[in-house]
Design a protein around this motif. Structure first.
Motif, PDB file in Angstrom:
ATOM      1  N   TRP A 414       0.796  -1.217   0.000  1.00  0.00           N
ATOM      2  CA  TRP A 414       0.000   0.000   0.000  1.00  0.00           C
ATOM      3  C   TRP A 414       0.843   1.288   0.000  1.00  0.00           C
ATOM      4  CZ3 TRP A 414      -3.869  -2.351  -1.587  1.00  0.00           C
ATOM      5  CH2 TRP A 414      -4.460  -3.422  -0.945  1.00  0.00           C
ATOM      6  N   LYS A 415       1.925   1.301   0.782  1.00  0.00           N
ATOM      7  CA  LYS A 415       2.699   2.537   0.920  1.00  0.00           C
ATOM      8  C   LYS A 415       3.267   3.023  -0.416  1.00  0.00           C
ATOM      9  CE  LYS A 415       6.129   4.700   3.962  1.00  0.00           C
ATOM     10  NZ  LYS A 415       6.925   5.379   2.919  1.00  0.00           N
ATOM     11  N   PRO A 416       4.033   2.196  -1.152  1.00  0.00           N
ATOM     12  CA  PRO A 416       4.536   2.681  -2.450  1.00  0.00           C
ATOM     13  C   PRO A 416       3.414   2.971  -3.440  1.00  0.00           C
ATOM     14  CG  PRO A 416       5.063   0.352  -2.140  1.00  0.00           C
ATOM     15  CD  PRO A 416       4.568   0.856  -0.833  1.00  0.00           C
ATOM     16  N   LYS A 441      -9.146  -0.527   5.656  1.00  0.00           N
ATOM     17  CA  LYS A 441      -9.378  -1.584   6.634  1.00  0.00           C
ATOM     18  C   LYS A 441      -8.079  -2.046   7.283  1.00  0.00           C
ATOM     19  CE  LYS A 441     -11.368  -6.236   7.035  1.00  0.00           C
ATOM     20  NZ  LYS A 441     -12.021  -7.347   6.298  1.00  0.00           N
ATOM     21  N   GLU A 442      -7.024  -2.188   6.474  1.00  0.00           N
ATOM     22  CA  GLU A 442      -5.785  -2.783   6.968  1.00  0.00           C
ATOM     23  C   GLU A 442      -4.767  -1.745   7.454  1.00  0.00           C
ATOM     24  OE1 GLU A 442      -4.178  -5.383   4.012  1.00  0.00           O
ATOM     25  OE2 GLU A 442      -6.122  -6.314   3.587  1.00  0.00           O
ATOM     26  N   SER A 443      -4.653  -0.635   6.728  1.00  0.00           N
ATOM     27  CA  SER A 443      -3.623   0.366   7.079  1.00  0.00           C
ATOM     28  C   SER A 443      -4.172   1.780   6.905  1.00  0.00           C
ATOM     29  CB  SER A 443      -2.379   0.169   6.202  1.00  0.00           C
ATOM     30  OG  SER A 443      -1.877  -1.137   6.276  1.00  0.00           O
ATOM     31  N   PRO A 444      -5.176   2.158   7.698  1.00  0.00           N
ATOM     32  CA  PRO A 444      -5.790   3.481   7.512  1.00  0.00           C
ATOM     33  C   PRO A 444      -4.808   4.628   7.702  1.00  0.00           C
ATOM     34  CG  PRO A 444      -6.493   2.479   9.580  1.00  0.00           C
ATOM     35  CD  PRO A 444      -5.792   1.415   8.816  1.00  0.00           C
ATOM     36  N   LEU A 445      -3.773   4.432   8.536  1.00  0.00           N
ATOM     37  CA  LEU A 445      -2.796   5.494   8.777  1.00  0.00           C
ATOM     38  C   LEU A 445      -2.113   5.933   7.487  1.00  0.00           C
ATOM     39  CD1 LEU A 445      -1.326   7.220  10.914  1.00  0.00           C
ATOM     40  CD2 LEU A 445       0.346   5.356  11.124  1.00  0.00           C
ATOM     41  N   LEU A 446      -1.907   4.956   6.558  1.00  0.00           N
ATOM     42  CA  LEU A 446      -1.233   5.274   5.297  1.00  0.00           C
ATOM     43  C   LEU A 446      -2.068   6.202   4.416  1.00  0.00           C
ATOM     44  CD1 LEU A 446       0.192   1.751   4.337  1.00  0.00           C
ATOM     45  CD2 LEU A 446       1.440   3.685   5.317  1.00  0.00           C
TER      46      LEU A 446
END
Length: 518
Positions: A414-416, A441-446
């Motif tokens: 997700w990040k890249p 759902k998995e990485s809302p902070l990103l």
């Protein structure tokens, strides 16, 4: 039009006799085009067997045909009788009553064929004992009266209808499959001969490519359990010899014959036969052919056979040395990549993917998508290929940008993936909601930088429409903060945001409409 008015076989023969006597070939050809283009409308028949119809062309004409007294038939066009409009109506009538419309167009030939019916029966009994070259010779004789048409599609239809007359042949199930294939190969050759004469226009020449597509589809179709590979060896040998000749005769870089050759190998030989033995035999046959001028398709076939023998790198060198890669169509590489994939030769597949990369540079196409799929598969089975894949995709930029995004997303990196969206100036509104849901759902902070950057981007444009978009993003952003259980962080951000843009009256109005401000 009711069932009692239908033509019987005797009446049909009489009608063909009238057409053969009263109409010339040019008129029938034009009428066939009108019939195919569905210009015939409002067909009715009276109890005394009078057919009335309208034919729409540049103008609309009324046609009246008496089936019992065809010479009394007439049309409202300037020709009045035996015109293309009447011919089109006769073809429409035949089609509706279960008779081939093409027989009307080729009436003289159909009458000759009916007179030669005993000879037809004898030919059908002889065909099973003939070899493939004799099949093609007999098909040539049997269709000799079919004259080439300006419209290649129409010419193809006439050849097919004529060959379908050879239907009571006592073939084995194995030979039935080969006979059907060679009928199409024969038609293909006839159309290619017409195409080479340059007597067709740009649009009708597409009939040639449709035939290639049809043959490839038939080669891919599942083979019946009654198909006996052991009994097929002689027919396969003859068929391969025929295809080799076609490969040798193909000029340019189209590789159409190569496509047929590889489909035959993939679906008729590889699953049933000793592939190595067949490949060795074919290589020997190709290398002993006297071919001039150079045939790119034949060189590709030689390379493909080396691939069947597990010599992937040598196969590439053969293509390269022959100069067959210059201006090669992308589709020529897919049979090689497909074989390496199905054989699980991951190292060789990596080699070929790297070597062919430059050929796939350019806008996204079906072939480029297929090429990408091979990379995804090879990296899943052969980890050393991972680094090579990213090098290749980087060299393909900007054309590979979407491909890189897809791979990152599929792998949930997700990040890249999000960084790529930000760099390209996209906003979350660029995507369907379902695209961002897994990340939320998995990485809302990103997602926070993506949303914050997008909000500022829309507000900076300072127009009502972008203010509405910013409010829509802010409402989604609020939900993300709540999902992260950080309502205090949201409140701090929004309070600062509202204060910073307090002088933008239109934005403040939209915030109130969105119930973000009281």
């Amino acid at each position: 039009m009711n069932a009692t008015s239908a033509l019987n076989d005797a009446q049909w023969s009489k009608l063909l006799e009238h057409v053969a006597e009263a109409y010339n070939e040019v008129t029938l050809s034009r009428g066939f085009n009108y019939f195919k283009q569905q210009h015939v409308t409002s067909v009715t028949m009276t109890e005394d067997r009078i057919v009335k119809a309208r034919v729409e062309g540049n103008e609309s004409y009324e046609v009246t045909i008496s089936l019992d007294k065809p010479r009394s038939s007439h049309c409202t066009c300037p020709v009045h009788a035996s015109c293309k409009h009447m011919a089109a109506v006769l073809m429409e009538l035949a089609d509706r009553m279960g008779y081939p419309a093409s027989h009307i167009m080729n009436a003289k030939h159909q009458l000759k064929r009916a007179a030669a019916a005993p000879a037809l029966g004898a030919l059908q009994q002889q065909l099973p004992a003939m070899d493939v070259p004799e099949w093609h010779k007999k098909m040539g004789e049997f269709t000799a009266t079919i004259k080439p048409a300006y419209d290649q599609g129409m010419y193809t239809d006439m050849l097919r209808v004529q060959l379908q007359m050879l239907k009571e042949i006592p073939f084995s199930e194995t030979d039935k499959r080969f006979w059907a294939l060679h009928q199409e190969l024969f038609i293909l050759k006839k159309v290619k001969e017409q195409n080479a004469l340059g007597s067709v226009n740009y649009y009708t020449s597409f009939a040639l490519y449709r035939i290639y597509d049809d043959i490839q589809a038939s080669l891919r179709a599942a083979i019946s359990s009654a198909f006996n590979p052991a009994l097929a060896e002689e027919r396969l040998t003859q068929t391969l010899a025929y295809l080799r000749e076609q490969l040798a005769g193909e000029t340019g870089q189209r590789y159409l014959e190569f496509g047929l050759y590889t489909e035959l190998w993939t679906h008729w030989i590889a699953p049933y036969a000793d592939t190595a033995r067949w490949a060795e035999q074919e290589l020997d046959a190709i290398r002993h052919m006297e071919v001039a001028p150079f045939s790119a398709s034949l060189s590709a076939a030689e390379s493909f056979l080396l691939m069947q023998l597990g010599k992937g790198k040598m196969a590439w060198q053969t293509l390269e040395a022959a100069g067959a890669l210059k201006h090669a169509q992308l589709s020529v590489f897919l049979p090689f990549l497909s074989h390496l994939q199905s054989a699980g030769l991951w190292e060789d597949l990596t080699f070929w993917l790297v070597k062919t990369a430059s050929c796939f540079y350019g806008k996204r196409t079906h072939e480029l998508d297929a090429y990408t799929t091979y990379w995804k598969d090879v990296t899943a089975h052969y980890p050393p290929a991972e680094q090579e894949m990213w090098i290749v995709l980087e060299e393909m930029l900007p054309h590979s940008l979407r491909i890189i995004e897809d791979i990152l997303y599929e792998r949930e990196q997700w990040k890249p993936w999000l960084e790529m969206q930000i760099v390209q100036g996209r906003t979350p509104l660029h995507h369907r909601v379902s695209v961002l849901q897994p990340i939320e759902k998995e990485s809302p902070l990103l997602l926070l930088p993506y949303y914050h950057q997008a909000v500022e981007q829309h507000v900076g444009l300072k127009n009502r429409q972008d203010y509405k978009a910013a409010v829509k993003l802010l409402k989604r952003l609020e939900k993300i903060y709540k999902k992260m259980k950080k309502p205090e962080a949201w409140n701090r951000f929004f309070q600062a945001f509202a204060e910073r843009y307090s002088r933008l009256r239109a934005l403040q109005e939209e915030l109130k409409k969105g119930k973000l401000l009281p």
